[in-house]
Motif scaffolding. Sequence first.
Motif, mmCIF file in Angstrom:
data_model
loop_
_atom_site.group_PDB
_atom_site.id
_atom_site.type_symbol
_atom_site.label_atom_id
_atom_site.label_comp_id
_atom_site.label_asym_id
_atom_site.label_seq_id
_atom_site.Cartn_x
_atom_site.Cartn_y
_atom_site.Cartn_z
ATOM 1 N N PRO A 138 18.037 2.344 12.021
ATOM 2 C CA PRO A 138 17.547 3.714 12.212
ATOM 3 C C PRO A 138 16.539 4.159 11.155
ATOM 4 O O PRO A 138 16.892 4.720 10.125
ATOM 5 N N ALA A 139 15.257 3.907 11.423
ATOM 6 C CA ALA A 139 14.187 4.328 10.518
ATOM 7 C C ALA A 139 12.883 4.358 11.295
ATOM 8 O O ALA A 139 12.801 3.844 12.424
ATOM 9 N N HIS A 140 11.862 4.939 10.673
ATOM 10 C CA HIS A 140 10.549 5.030 11.315
ATOM 11 C C HIS A 140 10.112 3.652 11.809
ATOM 12 O O HIS A 140 10.309 2.633 11.134
ATOM 13 N N LEU A 141 9.517 3.621 12.986
ATOM 14 C CA LEU A 141 9.211 2.340 13.629
ATOM 15 C C LEU A 141 8.335 1.449 12.753
ATOM 16 O O LEU A 141 8.515 0.226 12.724
ATOM 17 N N ALA A 142 7.382 2.029 12.033
ATOM 18 C CA ALA A 142 6.472 1.214 11.226
ATOM 19 C C ALA A 142 7.218 0.408 10.170
ATOM 20 O O ALA A 142 6.760 -0.664 9.748
ATOM 21 N N THR A 143 8.380 0.901 9.725
ATOM 22 C CA THR A 143 9.135 0.168 8.703
ATOM 23 C C THR A 143 9.746 -1.116 9.252
ATOM 24 O O THR A 143 10.166 -1.976 8.474
ATOM 25 N N HIS A 144 9.786 -1.270 10.559
ATOM 26 C CA HIS A 144 10.390 -2.470 11.132
ATOM 27 C C HIS A 144 9.504 -3.697 10.896
ATOM 28 O O HIS A 144 10.014 -4.819 10.786
ATOM 29 N N TRP A 145 8.195 -3.506 10.839
ATOM 30 C CA TRP A 145 7.320 -4.613 10.468
ATOM 31 C C TRP A 145 7.583 -5.024 9.009
ATOM 32 O O TRP A 145 7.597 -6.194 8.683
ATOM 33 N N VAL A 146 7.784 -4.030 8.157
ATOM 34 C CA VAL A 146 8.061 -4.291 6.746
ATOM 35 C C VAL A 146 9.369 -5.070 6.589
ATOM 36 O O VAL A 146 9.448 -6.035 5.834
ATOM 37 N N ALA A 147 10.399 -4.642 7.314
ATOM 38 C CA ALA A 147 11.686 -5.340 7.244
ATOM 39 C C ALA A 147 11.550 -6.784 7.692
ATOM 40 O O ALA A 147 12.133 -7.700 7.082
ATOM 41 N N ASP A 148 10.776 -7.005 8.739
ATOM 42 C CA ASP A 148 10.561 -8.354 9.262
ATOM 43 C C ASP A 148 9.856 -9.227 8.222
ATOM 44 O O ASP A 148 10.245 -10.374 7.973
ATOM 45 N N GLY A 149 8.800 -8.663 7.595
ATOM 46 C CA GLY A 149 8.073 -9.402 6.568
ATOM 47 C C GLY A 149 8.931 -9.681 5.348
ATOM 48 O O GLY A 149 8.899 -10.781 4.779
ATOM 49 N N SER A 157 -1.671 1.926 14.391
ATOM 50 C CA SER A 157 -1.320 1.908 15.809
ATOM 51 C C SER A 157 -0.148 0.970 16.013
ATOM 52 O O SER A 157 -0.162 -0.166 15.524
ATOM 53 N N PHE A 158 0.877 1.439 16.722
ATOM 54 C CA PHE A 158 2.049 0.615 16.961
ATOM 55 C C PHE A 158 1.723 -0.622 17.793
ATOM 56 O O PHE A 158 2.521 -1.541 17.889
ATOM 57 N N ASN A 159 0.556 -0.635 18.412
ATOM 58 C CA ASN A 159 0.189 -1.773 19.244
ATOM 59 C C ASN A 159 -0.505 -2.873 18.450
ATOM 60 O O ASN A 159 -0.548 -4.015 18.889
ATOM 61 N N THR A 160 -1.063 -2.522 17.279
ATOM 62 C CA THR A 160 -1.871 -3.498 16.547
ATOM 63 C C THR A 160 -1.485 -3.679 15.082
ATOM 64 O O THR A 160 -1.935 -4.629 14.449
ATOM 65 N N LEU A 161 -0.695 -2.786 14.496
ATOM 66 C CA LEU A 161 -0.442 -2.866 13.057
ATOM 67 C C LEU A 161 0.335 -4.122 12.692
ATOM 68 O O LEU A 161 0.997 -4.743 13.521
ATOM 69 N N TYR A 162 0.237 -4.486 11.419
ATOM 70 C CA TYR A 162 0.997 -5.607 10.896
ATOM 71 C C TYR A 162 1.455 -5.277 9.476
ATOM 72 O O TYR A 162 1.001 -4.293 8.873
ATOM 73 N N ILE A 175 5.525 -6.654 -6.154
ATOM 74 C CA ILE A 175 5.704 -6.702 -4.696
ATOM 75 C C ILE A 175 4.546 -5.938 -4.059
ATOM 76 O O ILE A 175 4.343 -4.758 -4.364
ATOM 77 N N VAL A 176 3.790 -6.594 -3.211
ATOM 78 C CA VAL A 176 2.653 -5.957 -2.546
ATOM 79 C C VAL A 176 2.927 -5.872 -1.047
ATOM 80 O O VAL A 176 3.253 -6.880 -0.407
ATOM 81 N N LEU A 177 2.805 -4.670 -0.505
ATOM 82 C CA LEU A 177 2.923 -4.457 0.942
ATOM 83 C C LEU A 177 1.554 -4.070 1.477
ATOM 84 O O LEU A 177 0.977 -3.056 1.060
ATOM 85 N N ARG A 178 1.026 -4.852 2.397
ATOM 86 C CA ARG A 178 -0.264 -4.551 3.034
ATOM 87 C C ARG A 178 0.045 -3.961 4.407
ATOM 88 O O ARG A 178 0.376 -4.670 5.343
ATOM 89 N N VAL A 179 -0.052 -2.649 4.468
ATOM 90 C CA VAL A 179 0.368 -1.871 5.641
ATOM 91 C C VAL A 179 -0.710 -0.855 5.985
ATOM 92 O O VAL A 179 -1.634 -0.614 5.197
ATOM 93 N N SER A 189 4.213 -10.168 9.227
ATOM 94 C CA SER A 189 4.860 -9.833 10.501
ATOM 95 C C SER A 189 3.862 -9.103 11.387
ATOM 96 O O SER A 189 3.341 -8.054 11.016
ATOM 97 N N ASP A 190 3.608 -9.674 12.549
ATOM 98 C CA ASP A 190 2.729 -9.032 13.536
ATOM 99 C C ASP A 190 3.520 -8.330 14.631
ATOM 100 O O ASP A 190 3.038 -7.372 15.229
#
Length: 393
Positions: free
Chosen positions: A184-195, A290-295, A219-223, A312-313
């Motif tokens: 349960p968190a903002h959808l964009a964080t799911h790419w971060v969790a995957d990475g 964009s939820f369709n293209t972000l990584y 730790i570098v996050l490219r978001v 994570s794509d």
Amino acid sequence: MDFDDTWHPATHPSGAVLPVLTALSEALPETPKASGLDLLLAFNVGIEVQGRLLHFSEEAKDIPKRFHPPSVVGTLGSAAAASKFLGLSLTKCREALAIAVSHAGAPIANAATQTKPLHIGNAAKHGMEATFLAMMGLQGNKKILDLGSGFGAFYANYSPKDLPSLDSHIWLLDQQDVAFKSFPAHLATHWVADGAAAVRKHLVTSEGTLLPADHIERIVLRVPDVQYVNRPFPDSEHEARHSFQYVACAMLLDGSVTVPSFQSQHINRPQVRELLEKVVLEHPPDNLPSFNTLYCEMSITLKDGTTFTERSDTFYGHWRKPLSQEDLQKKFRTNASKVLCRDTVESLLKVVESLEDLEDCSMLTTLLRGPYAQEEVSKLSGMVSFHRTTLPI
């Protein structure tokens, strides 16, 4: 909890529609009965209307910067679903949508606060209220969805188009652009969790233990540049749910992100705070919001200079990589079992799987209601009964 489904373009479509239909199905008289197919049809109308309105704006296709989408299109989806379910005429449907526009809109600044969930609750309530007001004769601007000074006031580049005819088969629902969250968190964080999960594999020793945090230099996050999910040191569960940084650190430490991950005792762990100090965000120009293209690309550099990078794509649960039916049911069982007994949860699953064959959709709400008494759940039955007996679905 920020655990609901997410549509593309960005909004939470079901939360503004399903509660309205379950409430109305309880309030309707025993005859004529609304079927499961009636409920599904109205639900789909409510979802489709939200998606169409978002597709009329280029701005609305990205992660929002001004308005929280459920408070805008969700209010219209609620009104559309209620109007369909109650069998309003074309004229009354237009009035309901016009009235709903005047109820719509909440600023994105209240995301990551206790008020954010109120947005979708208000969307459900106000859309239903707009439908009742239309039934009572209140009128609005019937062209409000076509005007820049109407619904267009919420979105730049607003360019409405005619809806397809019923026999065209060009419906947004056919695209199935819906994501289901595994935590349960903002959808964009799911790419971060995957990475972070992929990077974590490099940090586990041969004995199966995690490398100590003091071995990590950076730790570098490219978001994407999404400011309301950029929260370096979250102080509450709502802020943690909207923090690229926190979700990355939680995944690194625990190997998973779950419901308890957002409790205060987890957020305030010394190990978490130590890692948060080392996180840096970068925003590559090609990583659009964009939820369709972000990584998410994540790099961890150790004190000895070693760097591990993973990307994570598409996370598990995204519409390009959907949850299995088994995992979707597991999520439902886990959440529903907190308020309903096991037998009721299993009965609900069976009902939902064949909802289109259900003769009386109030069976669904009877199960959902659980231990609560009938007299506590509907105070609108008198008004709805009066209109429902004269309006066909």
